[in-house]
Design a protein around this motif. Sequence first.
Motif, PDB file in Angstrom:
ATOM      1  N   ILE A  34      32.444 -21.695 -50.502  1.00 20.78           N
ATOM      2  CA  ILE A  34      33.384 -22.774 -50.826  1.00 20.78           C
ATOM      3  C   ILE A  34      34.742 -22.149 -51.122  1.00 20.78           C
ATOM      4  CG2 ILE A  34      33.911 -24.671 -52.410  1.00 20.78           C
ATOM      5  CD1 ILE A  34      30.921 -24.942 -52.959  1.00 20.78           C
ATOM      6  N   ILE A  35      35.763 -22.610 -50.398  1.00 17.29           N
ATOM      7  CA  ILE A  35      37.115 -22.101 -50.637  1.00 17.29           C
ATOM      8  C   ILE A  35      38.012 -23.265 -51.046  1.00 17.29           C
ATOM      9  CG2 ILE A  35      36.836 -20.215 -48.972  1.00 17.29           C
ATOM     10  CD1 ILE A  35      38.704 -21.856 -47.068  1.00 17.29           C
ATOM     11  N   GLY A  36      39.194 -22.932 -51.522  1.00 18.96           N
ATOM     12  CA  GLY A  36      40.162 -23.967 -51.890  1.00 18.96           C
ATOM     13  C   GLY A  36      41.119 -23.436 -52.930  1.00 18.96           C
ATOM     14  N   PRO A  37      42.323 -24.002 -52.987  1.00 19.92           N
ATOM     15  CA  PRO A  37      43.312 -23.527 -53.960  1.00 19.92           C
ATOM     16  C   PRO A  37      42.837 -23.747 -55.396  1.00 19.92           C
ATOM     17  CG  PRO A  37      44.214 -25.279 -52.529  1.00 19.92           C
ATOM     18  CD  PRO A  37      42.782 -25.127 -52.187  1.00 19.92           C
ATOM     19  N   ASN A  38      43.548 -23.169 -56.354  1.00 25.77           N
ATOM     20  CA  ASN A  38      43.241 -23.360 -57.766  1.00 25.77           C
ATOM     21  C   ASN A  38      43.217 -24.831 -58.118  1.00 25.77           C
ATOM     22  OD1 ASN A  38      42.642 -21.134 -59.298  1.00 25.77           O
ATOM     23  ND2 ASN A  38      44.763 -20.402 -59.224  1.00 25.77           N
ATOM     24  N   GLY A  39      42.205 -25.222 -58.902  1.00 30.80           N
ATOM     25  CA  GLY A  39      42.138 -26.612 -59.337  1.00 30.80           C
ATOM     26  C   GLY A  39      41.499 -27.534 -58.307  1.00 30.80           C
ATOM     27  N   ALA A  40      40.954 -26.963 -57.216  1.00 27.92           N
ATOM     28  CA  ALA A  40      40.375 -27.780 -56.143  1.00 27.92           C
ATOM     29  C   ALA A  40      39.062 -28.458 -56.565  1.00 27.92           C
ATOM     30  CB  ALA A  40      40.143 -26.930 -54.900  1.00 27.92           C
ATOM     31  N   GLY A  41      38.423 -27.938 -57.634  1.00 28.86           N
ATOM     32  CA  GLY A  41      37.155 -28.524 -58.076  1.00 28.86           C
ATOM     33  C   GLY A  41      35.946 -27.650 -57.795  1.00 28.86           C
ATOM     34  N   LYS A  42      36.190 -26.403 -57.408  1.00 25.87           N
ATOM     35  CA  LYS A  42      35.104 -25.501 -57.000  1.00 25.87           C
ATOM     36  C   LYS A  42      34.165 -25.180 -58.166  1.00 25.87           C
ATOM     37  CE  LYS A  42      38.021 -22.288 -55.643  1.00 25.87           C
ATOM     38  NZ  LYS A  42      39.285 -22.891 -56.134  1.00 25.87           N
ATOM     39  N   THR A  43      34.745 -24.710 -59.279  1.00 21.11           N
ATOM     40  CA  THR A  43      33.905 -24.360 -60.426  1.00 21.11           C
ATOM     41  C   THR A  43      33.224 -25.600 -60.998  1.00 21.11           C
ATOM     42  OG1 THR A  43      35.264 -22.427 -60.948  1.00 21.11           O
ATOM     43  CG2 THR A  43      33.922 -23.292 -62.731  1.00 21.11           C
ATOM     44  N   THR A  44      33.907 -26.728 -60.953  1.00 19.98           N
ATOM     45  CA  THR A  44      33.299 -27.977 -61.431  1.00 19.98           C
ATOM     46  C   THR A  44      32.031 -28.289 -60.630  1.00 19.98           C
ATOM     47  OG1 THR A  44      35.471 -28.804 -62.098  1.00 19.98           O
ATOM     48  CG2 THR A  44      33.721 -30.444 -61.841  1.00 19.98           C
ATOM     49  N   LEU A  45      32.058 -28.055 -59.317  1.00 19.58           N
ATOM     50  CA  LEU A  45      30.858 -28.246 -58.493  1.00 19.58           C
ATOM     51  C   LEU A  45      29.721 -27.346 -58.985  1.00 19.58           C
ATOM     52  CD1 LEU A  45      31.777 -28.474 -54.699  1.00 19.58           C
ATOM     53  CD2 LEU A  45      30.569 -30.178 -56.073  1.00 19.58           C
ATOM     54  N   PHE A  46      30.042 -26.070 -59.264  1.00 20.63           N
ATOM     55  CA  PHE A  46      29.014 -25.147 -59.772  1.00 20.63           C
ATOM     56  C   PHE A  46      28.471 -25.631 -61.110  1.00 20.63           C
ATOM     57  CE2 PHE A  46      29.134 -20.744 -57.627  1.00 20.63           C
ATOM     58  CZ  PHE A  46      29.074 -21.344 -56.390  1.00 20.63           C
ATOM     59  N   LEU A 175      27.415 -17.872 -56.827  1.00 17.69           N
ATOM     60  CA  LEU A 175      28.343 -16.809 -57.229  1.00 17.69           C
ATOM     61  C   LEU A 175      29.754 -17.389 -57.319  1.00 17.69           C
ATOM     62  CD1 LEU A 175      27.150 -13.988 -54.743  1.00 17.69           C
ATOM     63  CD2 LEU A 175      26.348 -14.424 -57.084  1.00 17.69           C
ATOM     64  N   ASP A 176      30.312 -17.389 -58.530  1.00 22.80           N
ATOM     65  CA  ASP A 176      31.672 -17.921 -58.703  1.00 22.80           C
ATOM     66  C   ASP A 176      32.683 -16.779 -58.642  1.00 22.80           C
ATOM     67  OD1 ASP A 176      33.906 -19.412 -59.206  1.00 22.80           O
ATOM     68  OD2 ASP A 176      33.153 -20.366 -61.028  1.00 22.80           O
ATOM     69  N   GLU A 177      33.394 -16.706 -57.532  1.00 17.97           N
ATOM     70  CA  GLU A 177      34.401 -15.666 -57.278  1.00 17.97           C
ATOM     71  C   GLU A 177      33.897 -14.255 -57.588  1.00 17.97           C
ATOM     72  OE1 GLU A 177      38.453 -16.369 -58.008  1.00 17.97           O
ATOM     73  OE2 GLU A 177      38.281 -18.547 -57.938  1.00 17.97           O
ATOM     74  N   PRO A 178      32.888 -13.801 -56.807  1.00 20.69           N
ATOM     75  CA  PRO A 178      32.326 -12.462 -57.045  1.00 20.69           C
ATOM     76  C   PRO A 178      33.373 -11.354 -56.965  1.00 20.69           C
ATOM     77  CG  PRO A 178      31.542 -13.377 -54.954  1.00 20.69           C
ATOM     78  CD  PRO A 178      32.208 -14.489 -55.696  1.00 20.69           C
ATOM     79  N   SER A 179      34.502 -11.567 -56.281  1.00 26.39           N
ATOM     80  CA  SER A 179      35.490 -10.490 -56.145  1.00 26.39           C
ATOM     81  C   SER A 179      36.613 -10.581 -57.169  1.00 26.39           C
ATOM     82  CB  SER A 179      36.105 -10.517 -54.745  1.00 26.39           C
ATOM     83  OG  SER A 179      37.136 -11.479 -54.700  1.00 26.39           O
ATOM     84  N   SER A 180      36.597 -11.608 -58.047  1.00 29.72           N
ATOM     85  CA  SER A 180      37.753 -11.752 -58.938  1.00 29.72           C
ATOM     86  C   SER A 180      37.858 -10.553 -59.875  1.00 29.72           C
ATOM     87  CB  SER A 180      37.697 -13.063 -59.728  1.00 29.72           C
ATOM     88  OG  SER A 180      36.826 -12.945 -60.811  1.00 29.72           O
TER      89      SER A 180
END
Length: 254
Positions: A34-46, A175-180
């Motif tokens: 899942i990709i998308g800019p900051n605030g796109a809702g990605k972590t909320t989905l997780f 995996l939430d942003e494994p490369s952060s």
Amino acid sequence: MTLLRAEHLTVRFGGLVAVKDVSFSVESGQIFCIIGPNGAGKTTLFNLFSRIYAPSAGRMLLDGVDFTTLPPHRIAQLGIARTFQNLELFDHATVLENLLVGRHRFRRHGFLAETGFDQVVWQAELESRRAVENIIDFLDLHRFRDTRVGALPYGVRKVIELGRALCSQPRLLLLDEPSSGLNAEESEDIGYWILDIKRHFGITVLMIEHDMRLMGQVSDRVLALNEGSVLAEGSVQEVQSHPQVIEAYLGVQA
Ligand SMILES: Nc1ncnc2c1ncn2[C@@H]1O[C@H](COP(=O)(O)OP(=O)(O)O)[C@@H](O)[C@H]1O
Ligand SMILES: [Mg+2]
């Protein structure tokens, strides 16, 4: 075979709609990104899939089983494990101890059985140790086994968090942003671990990723989100060349 299905998921925080009518399916054995800019809702989905949040609408199924209202502590038993965008490890505990936490879902014995230390408990303990040693081997963590996690470099701690999730032997790994926080080289290494997880264990991976190199290195399928809605879904090439995705990332008309 479909492992995870998200059907019309919506999440509201007061007036803000963080996730809007999002539907997609993750096939068994896939690495789905899942990709998308900051605030796109990605972590909320997780946070939905790990049942930290409840959706305002929609439902979620794992292998056909609706887990939309399952209590959060049952999620690991269902076979879903996750890592966090900002590490969530026990800094004062050793690597081995942190990995054993990943075995928590297999603890089915009450206090009395544990104090009695009967045969069944002993067997379960042995089995846990074996599973953890397996992951230590797999991720090449031998030299850090007895080190306090807080004393280790960030890149190693990211691998340990991955290891802890693997110790629970999940069917679906989030995996939430494994490369952060990683440099280019460490990020590529994480990519190899993720590909190995799929090859070795056949675990289905759903990941959020910012780094387009890593995304392209591992993904079988990609979903692009923007402002809570699905912009595009398809192969890496399809999504990367999608005009709305380019616009969302670059802020220009493609
Ligand atoms: N617990 C919360 N309460 C209120 N707003 C939230 C909460 N969690 C996330 N948000 C908001 O929801 C939107 C999506 O956030 P998030 O899912 O973290 O985005 P991403 O992970 O794609 O960067 C953002 O506008 C964020 O501020
Ligand atoms: Mg996020």
